[in-house]
Design a protein around this motif. Structure first.
Motif, PDB file in Angstrom:
ATOM      1  N   GLY A 424      46.583  56.716  53.387  1.00 57.97           N
ATOM      2  CA  GLY A 424      46.734  56.822  51.935  1.00 57.97           C
ATOM      3  C   GLY A 424      45.407  56.988  51.215  1.00 57.97           C
ATOM      4  O   GLY A 424      45.377  57.364  50.052  1.00 57.97           O
ATOM      5  N   GLU A 425      44.319  56.720  51.901  1.00 64.27           N
ATOM      6  CA  GLU A 425      43.002  56.915  51.278  1.00 64.27           C
ATOM      7  C   GLU A 425      42.505  58.342  51.550  1.00 64.27           C
ATOM      8  O   GLU A 425      43.003  59.036  52.428  1.00 64.27           O
ATOM      9  CB  GLU A 425      42.005  55.882  51.821  1.00 64.27           C
ATOM     10  N   ILE A 426      41.480  58.702  50.774  1.00 60.05           N
ATOM     11  CA  ILE A 426      40.988  60.077  50.829  1.00 60.05           C
ATOM     12  C   ILE A 426      39.838  60.200  51.816  1.00 60.05           C
ATOM     13  O   ILE A 426      38.935  59.375  51.820  1.00 60.05           O
ATOM     14  CB  ILE A 426      40.455  60.497  49.434  1.00 60.05           C
ATOM     15  N   ALA A 427      39.892  61.232  52.618  1.00 60.44           N
ATOM     16  CA  ALA A 427      38.759  61.530  53.510  1.00 60.44           C
ATOM     17  C   ALA A 427      38.317  62.972  53.276  1.00 60.44           C
ATOM     18  O   ALA A 427      39.123  63.831  52.887  1.00 60.44           O
ATOM     19  CB  ALA A 427      39.163  61.354  54.974  1.00 60.44           C
ATOM     20  N   ARG A 428      37.033  63.198  53.503  1.00 58.80           N
ATOM     21  CA  ARG A 428      36.547  64.577  53.486  1.00 58.80           C
ATOM     22  C   ARG A 428      36.821  65.188  54.854  1.00 58.80           C
ATOM     23  O   ARG A 428      36.572  64.568  55.888  1.00 58.80           O
ATOM     24  CB  ARG A 428      35.058  64.607  53.149  1.00 58.80           C
ATOM     25  N   VAL A 429      37.377  66.379  54.845  1.00 63.60           N
ATOM     26  CA  VAL A 429      37.715  67.036  56.104  1.00 63.60           C
ATOM     27  C   VAL A 429      36.935  68.343  56.199  1.00 63.60           C
ATOM     28  O   VAL A 429      37.092  69.237  55.350  1.00 63.60           O
ATOM     29  CB  VAL A 429      39.231  67.327  56.200  1.00 63.60           C
ATOM     30  N   GLU A 430      36.071  68.429  57.186  1.00 68.15           N
ATOM     31  CA  GLU A 430      35.371  69.694  57.452  1.00 68.15           C
ATOM     32  C   GLU A 430      36.339  70.587  58.212  1.00 68.15           C
ATOM     33  O   GLU A 430      36.831  70.213  59.275  1.00 68.15           O
ATOM     34  CB  GLU A 430      34.105  69.445  58.287  1.00 68.15           C
ATOM     35  N   MET A 431      36.600  71.743  57.638  1.00 69.38           N
ATOM     36  CA  MET A 431      37.643  72.593  58.210  1.00 69.38           C
ATOM     37  C   MET A 431      37.107  73.442  59.357  1.00 69.38           C
ATOM     38  O   MET A 431      36.062  74.073  59.243  1.00 69.38           O
ATOM     39  CB  MET A 431      38.250  73.489  57.133  1.00 69.38           C
ATOM     40  N   LEU A 432      37.839  73.441  60.440  1.00 67.52           N
ATOM     41  CA  LEU A 432      37.541  74.354  61.544  1.00 67.52           C
ATOM     42  C   LEU A 432      38.140  75.723  61.223  1.00 67.52           C
ATOM     43  O   LEU A 432      37.575  76.756  61.562  1.00 67.52           O
ATOM     44  CB  LEU A 432      38.120  73.816  62.848  1.00 67.52           C
ATOM     45  N   ASP A 433      39.301  75.711  60.611  1.00 69.61           N
ATOM     46  CA  ASP A 433      39.967  76.947  60.176  1.00 69.61           C
ATOM     47  C   ASP A 433      40.028  76.896  58.666  1.00 69.61           C
ATOM     48  O   ASP A 433      40.490  75.904  58.116  1.00 69.61           O
ATOM     49  CB  ASP A 433      41.405  77.028  60.698  1.00 69.61           C
ATOM     50  N   TRP A 434      39.600  77.973  58.020  1.00 71.82           N
ATOM     51  CA  TRP A 434      39.543  77.878  56.560  1.00 71.82           C
ATOM     52  C   TRP A 434      39.740  79.221  55.934  1.00 71.82           C
ATOM     53  O   TRP A 434      39.079  80.151  56.349  1.00 71.82           O
ATOM     54  CB  TRP A 434      38.188  77.325  56.148  1.00 71.82           C
TER      55      TRP A 434
END
Ligand code: AMP
Ligand code: MG
Length: 439
Positions: A424-434
């Motif tokens: 439920g908390e927010i995380a930064r996600v570095e995208m492998l596919d974008w």
């Protein structure tokens, strides 16, 4: 870095092993990279490369005023007052296809049939598309095509593309440093160029080490594993614009590794090795690397991929080649290449340093950080019905479970000093596919 090896204590590390943050490790690594020289490059191969010349248009594009529609080239004033109720009928005195030049100027009170892209004849200032004429009815009824009825009043400029509308002769179309995307490549082709000068692609030689390894394609053997690292890393090299060269497997002997590195050094701008950087490894790997150049072994405050080697290897002629020593665990190897290999490739390709594209996502599962390292959790990010990004853990997070990498489309970050990001908390996600592959 000490050159001495204390043989009485063979299992002790004799390199100063430092604990670095991801940023510290990255900064140190990147200080060894420069942009590579420019080479004449076939345009078709240049996607993602950086232009190393100024491109000035030698001519107008389009070269002549031409028709934007299939229809009739007219003198706009001849159509004054035309409506579908009261069309203006005019004689058709010729036809111009794309690629032909008009044979004569248009004379008042006549029209010329014209195809899209064909040059508009002199005196003509508008094109009336077929849809605004009785073209179709004439074709269906087999009536003479020697005249045409025009149903709308044309205005000067209608459906005519000006010469130089796209590019004017003499203007700089692209300057040095421009990244060649599909649009740029199309434009350069429109200038008539089949090759351009571009910063060349870095060649990355990938050497895998380990007695347990088999090359894909070889027969399966009890107790052995396939060399997946070379292939996963090679795919990332390609993805980020480099040219991977899989150098095969070095066995855990001095001779074998030396031979593999020697071959790698001849061709590479960057040598990547996998495995042999964790504590339990045969010292031979480290010894070979230190005798061939300089090696630094670091603990990087990240999970996975804590052990990392970086150094410079010397070629026979004395020139130096950076060496990135990835951990052996398959997920660690890929995550480490993402963090350190990708930015190194960018610099060699003449691109600015840039963060990985990332999103903020609501975590469906918690990410735990047990020991103050930055956690890169393999996640599958998706959008919910409200358009909000979520991320769920992509399977078993052990660094040996490579299928989790196949399930993941991003790496969610739990910062070094955060013990947990809860569900439920927010995380930064570095995208492998974008971003087009997110669903
Ligand atoms: P090491 O760094 O040699 O201790 O290897 C760590 C783990 O990674 C071991 O389980 C190795 O079997 C595995 N490993 C090493 N090299 C590769 C490779 N090229 N492909 C897949 N797994 C590997
Ligand atoms: Mg090993």
């Amino acid at each position: 870095m000490t050159e001495q090896h204390d043989h009485t204590r063979p299992h002790r590390h004799h390199y100063d092993e430092e604990m670095l943050s991801v940023e510290e490790a990255r900064d140190r690594i990147l200080s060894y990279f420069d942009k590579l020289p420019a080479v004449e490059t076939p345009l078709i191969n240049a996607l993602g490369q950086v232009l190393a010349e100024e491109l000035v248009a030698p001519f107008d594009i389009p070269p002549l005023a031409n028709s934007a529609m299939d229809g009739y080239a007219v003198i706009a004033a001849d159509t004054t007052g035309a409506t579908s109720g009261a069309p203006v009928e005019l004689p058709v005195v010729g036809v111009i296809a794309a690629g032909q030049l008009p044979e004569r100027p248009l004379t008042s009170g006549t029209v010329i049939r014209i195809m899209t892209g064909a040059p508009v004849p002199e005196n003509s200032d508008a094109v009336v598309p077929f849809e605004d004429t009785d073209e179709l009815e004439r074709q269906k009824s087999g009536r003479s095509a020697s005249a045409i009825s025009i149903n709308v009043e044309a205005l000067p400029g209608n459906n005519v593309r000006d010469a130089g509308e796209d590019v004017k002769a003499g203007t700089t179309v692209f300057g040095e440093g421009v990244i060649l995307r599909a649009g740029q490549i199309g434009v350069i082709a429109s200038l008539g160029r089949a090759t351009i000068r571009a910063i060349r692609r870095p060649v990355v030689a990938i050497v895998s080490t380990g007695d347990e390894l088999l090359e894909p394609g070889e027969e399966h053997q009890e107790g052995k594993i396939y060399n997946s690292n070379a292939y996963g890393v090679a795919a990332m090299v390609t993805r980020y614009g480099g040219v991977p060269k899989i150098m095969g497997i070095a066995r855990d002997t001095v001779e074998s590794l030396e031979a593999a590195l020697e071959a790698a050094l001849e061709i590479a701008d960057l040598v990547v090795t996998s495995a042999g950087v964790s504590k339990g490894d045969y010292d031979v790997v480290k010894d070979v690397l230190s005798s061939k150049g300089e090696i630094a072994l670091w603990s990087v405050r990240m999970r996975p991929a804590k052990p990392l080697a970086f150094g410079v290897l010397k070629r026979k002629d004395g020139t130096r080649v950076p060496h990135l020593g990835l951990p052996g665990n398959p997920v660690s190897a890929m995550v480490a290449f993402e963090q350190f290999g990708r930015p190194a490739l960018r610099l060699m390709m003449g691109k600015v340093r840039a963060e990985k594209p990332s999103i903020e996502a609501v975590m469906d599962d918690p990410i735990h950080n047990y020991d103050g390292r930055r956690v890169y959790a393999r996640v599958h990010a998706y959008r919910d019905e409200a358009g909000v990004y979520h991320a769920r853990l992509a399977g078993n997070q052990s660094s040996g479970v490579l299928t989790s990498m196949a399930q993941a489309n991003g790496l969610a970050i739990c910062p070094d000093d955060v013990a947990m990001i809860g569900a439920g908390e927010i995380a930064r996600v570095e995208m492998l596919d974008w971003p087009d592959d997110i669903f």
